[in-house]
Design a protein around this motif. Structure first.
Motif, PDB file in Angstrom:
ATOM      1  N   GLU A   1      -4.003 -54.855  45.131  1.00 23.20           N
ATOM      2  CA  GLU A   1      -4.496 -54.779  43.751  1.00 23.20           C
ATOM      3  C   GLU A   1      -5.298 -53.494  43.528  1.00 23.20           C
ATOM      4  O   GLU A   1      -5.154 -52.822  42.505  1.00 23.20           O
ATOM      5  N   ILE A   2      -6.109 -53.136  44.497  1.00 19.95           N
ATOM      6  CA  ILE A   2      -6.896 -51.897  44.403  1.00 19.95           C
ATOM      7  C   ILE A   2      -5.970 -50.680  44.377  1.00 19.95           C
ATOM      8  O   ILE A   2      -6.155 -49.762  43.575  1.00 19.95           O
ATOM      9  N   ILE A   3      -4.970 -50.681  45.234  1.00 21.42           N
ATOM     10  CA  ILE A   3      -4.024 -49.558  45.284  1.00 21.42           C
ATOM     11  C   ILE A   3      -3.282 -49.432  43.954  1.00 21.42           C
ATOM     12  O   ILE A   3      -3.041 -48.325  43.472  1.00 21.42           O
ATOM     13  N   GLN A   4      -2.949 -50.555  43.347  1.00 17.35           N
ATOM     14  CA  GLN A   4      -2.254 -50.536  42.063  1.00 17.35           C
ATOM     15  C   GLN A   4      -3.122 -49.920  40.965  1.00 17.35           C
ATOM     16  O   GLN A   4      -2.650 -49.128  40.166  1.00 17.35           O
ATOM     17  N   VAL A   5      -4.392 -50.270  40.955  1.00 18.43           N
ATOM     18  CA  VAL A   5      -5.300 -49.830  39.897  1.00 18.43           C
ATOM     19  C   VAL A   5      -5.790 -48.403  40.128  1.00 18.43           C
ATOM     20  O   VAL A   5      -5.846 -47.599  39.203  1.00 18.43           O
ATOM     21  N   GLU A   6      -6.161 -48.100  41.371  1.00 16.89           N
ATOM     22  CA  GLU A   6      -6.731 -46.794  41.704  1.00 16.89           C
ATOM     23  C   GLU A   6      -5.614 -45.839  42.144  1.00 16.89           C
ATOM     24  O   GLU A   6      -5.063 -45.997  43.220  1.00 16.89           O
TER      25      GLU A   6
ATOM     26  N   LEU B   1       5.087 -52.989  52.061  1.00 14.00           N
ATOM     27  CA  LEU B   1       4.407 -53.126  50.769  1.00 14.00           C
ATOM     28  C   LEU B   1       3.684 -51.864  50.336  1.00 14.00           C
ATOM     29  O   LEU B   1       3.380 -51.710  49.146  1.00 14.00           O
ATOM     30  N   ILE B   2       3.387 -50.988  51.300  1.00 17.60           N
ATOM     31  CA  ILE B   2       2.734 -49.711  50.975  1.00 17.60           C
ATOM     32  C   ILE B   2       3.399 -48.593  51.755  1.00 17.60           C
ATOM     33  O   ILE B   2       4.131 -48.833  52.720  1.00 17.60           O
ATOM     34  N   LYS B   3       3.107 -47.381  51.330  1.00 16.65           N
ATOM     35  CA  LYS B   3       3.512 -46.191  52.082  1.00 16.65           C
ATOM     36  C   LYS B   3       2.353 -45.215  52.057  1.00 16.65           C
ATOM     37  O   LYS B   3       1.505 -45.253  51.154  1.00 16.65           O
ATOM     38  N   LYS B   4       2.291 -44.371  53.063  1.00 24.37           N
ATOM     39  CA  LYS B   4       1.234 -43.364  53.157  1.00 24.37           C
ATOM     40  C   LYS B   4       1.848 -41.995  52.931  1.00 24.37           C
ATOM     41  O   LYS B   4       2.892 -41.673  53.491  1.00 24.37           O
ATOM     42  N   GLU B   5       1.167 -41.201  52.121  1.00 18.12           N
ATOM     43  CA  GLU B   5       1.580 -39.820  51.876  1.00 18.12           C
ATOM     44  C   GLU B   5       0.486 -38.905  52.388  1.00 18.12           C
ATOM     45  O   GLU B   5      -0.659 -38.988  51.943  1.00 18.12           O
TER      46      GLU B   5
ATOM     47  N   LEU C   1      -2.811 -40.484  51.171  1.00 22.19           N
ATOM     48  CA  LEU C   1      -2.867 -41.253  49.938  1.00 22.19           C
ATOM     49  C   LEU C   1      -2.070 -42.523  50.180  1.00 22.19           C
ATOM     50  O   LEU C   1      -1.015 -42.494  50.809  1.00 22.19           O
ATOM     51  N   ILE C   2      -2.572 -43.628  49.697  1.00 19.64           N
ATOM     52  CA  ILE C   2      -1.916 -44.919  49.882  1.00 19.64           C
ATOM     53  C   ILE C   2      -1.237 -45.291  48.568  1.00 19.64           C
ATOM     54  O   ILE C   2      -1.870 -45.289  47.509  1.00 19.64           O
ATOM     55  N   LYS C   3       0.043 -45.602  48.644  1.00 19.79           N
ATOM     56  CA  LYS C   3       0.837 -45.938  47.456  1.00 19.79           C
ATOM     57  C   LYS C   3       1.545 -47.271  47.670  1.00 19.79           C
ATOM     58  O   LYS C   3       1.893 -47.623  48.794  1.00 19.79           O
ATOM     59  N   LEU C   4       1.774 -47.973  46.583  1.00 21.84           N
ATOM     60  CA  LEU C   4       2.569 -49.191  46.649  1.00 21.84           C
ATOM     61  C   LEU C   4       4.047 -48.841  46.677  1.00 21.84           C
ATOM     62  O   LEU C   4       4.472 -47.879  46.042  1.00 21.84           O
TER      63      LEU C   4
ATOM     64  N   GLU D   1       6.342 -55.832  43.561  1.00 20.44           N
ATOM     65  CA  GLU D   1       6.959 -57.150  43.382  1.00 20.44           C
ATOM     66  C   GLU D   1       6.056 -58.272  43.886  1.00 20.44           C
ATOM     67  O   GLU D   1       5.924 -59.303  43.225  1.00 20.44           O
ATOM     68  N   VAL D   2       5.451 -58.080  45.056  1.00 22.08           N
ATOM     69  CA  VAL D   2       4.556 -59.101  45.607  1.00 22.08           C
ATOM     70  C   VAL D   2       3.357 -59.303  44.686  1.00 22.08           C
ATOM     71  O   VAL D   2       2.938 -60.440  44.436  1.00 22.08           O
ATOM     72  N   LEU D   3       2.806 -58.215  44.169  1.00 18.96           N
ATOM     73  CA  LEU D   3       1.692 -58.340  43.226  1.00 18.96           C
ATOM     74  C   LEU D   3       2.115 -59.110  41.982  1.00 18.96           C
ATOM     75  O   LEU D   3       1.398 -60.005  41.523  1.00 18.96           O
ATOM     76  N   GLU D   4       3.271 -58.773  41.463  1.00 18.26           N
ATOM     77  CA  GLU D   4       3.764 -59.437  40.252  1.00 18.26           C
ATOM     78  C   GLU D   4       4.023 -60.920  40.506  1.00 18.26           C
ATOM     79  O   GLU D   4       3.592 -61.778  39.734  1.00 18.26           O
ATOM     80  N   LYS D   5       4.712 -61.216  41.597  1.00 17.82           N
ATOM     81  CA  LYS D   5       5.048 -62.612  41.906  1.00 17.82           C
ATOM     82  C   LYS D   5       3.803 -63.455  42.178  1.00 17.82           C
ATOM     83  O   LYS D   5       3.769 -64.635  41.834  1.00 17.82           O
ATOM     84  N   SER D   6       2.798 -62.868  42.788  1.00 19.95           N
ATOM     85  CA  SER D   6       1.584 -63.620  43.134  1.00 19.95           C
ATOM     86  C   SER D   6       0.550 -63.645  42.016  1.00 19.95           C
ATOM     87  O   SER D   6      -0.438 -64.383  42.102  1.00 19.95           O
TER      88      SER D   6
END
Length: 141
Positions: A42-47, A78-82, A90-93, A99-104
């Motif tokens: 959730e933090i990665i999605q927002v930030e 669920l994530i990837k690092k750049e 940088l951490i990205k979804l 999908e996991v965020l949406e489903k949950s």
């Protein structure tokens, strides 16, 4: 010897947090994630453009704990690092992370609403103020 645990703010907060986490983790099992993993997503999605260090600061966790969480999320796809440089990523979804965020999200929202429904808005505000006081007292040490 009579225990003083029942009169301890820390003990009560810890017992409540453990119960909260255990029940919430059971509900998140369907999505193959734990509460800390969901919070991290959730933090990665927002930030946008977030690093491991920033995630650790937001969650109040040490870098080692966050590193383990990120490795688990990466293994799950669920994530990837750049890489920004040799030591900073940088951490990205990933699409799967979104999908996991949406489903949950419905499960998370229902859980949060169930807890909040037991309180008035004034009580929630007071609870937050009280917890902020505990945090402040602890940060002064």
């Amino acid at each position: 010897m009579k225990t003083q645990l029942k009169d301890s703010i820390g003990f009560k907060v810890n017992i409540t947090a453990n119960l909260f986490n255990n029940i919430f983790n059971q509900q998140l099992q369907t999505y193959d994630i734990a509460i800390e993993q969901r919070a991290t997503l959730e933090i990665i999605q927002v930030e946008k453009n977030i690093t491991q260090t920033k995630i650790a600061q937001i969650l109040g966790k040490d870098k080692t704990t966050i590193s383990r969480t990120l490795k688990t999320l990466e293994k799950k796809g669920l994530i990837k690092k750049e890489a920004l440089d040799k030591r900073t990523f940088l951490i990205k979804l990933t699409e799967q992370g979104y999908e996991v965020l949406e489903k949950s999200s419905q499960t998370v929202q229902a859980f949060r609403e169930k807890i909040a429904s037991k309180f008035t808005q004034d009580e929630i505000n007071e609870l937050f103020k009280s917890l902020d006081k505990v945090t402040l007292a602890l940060s002064e040490e």
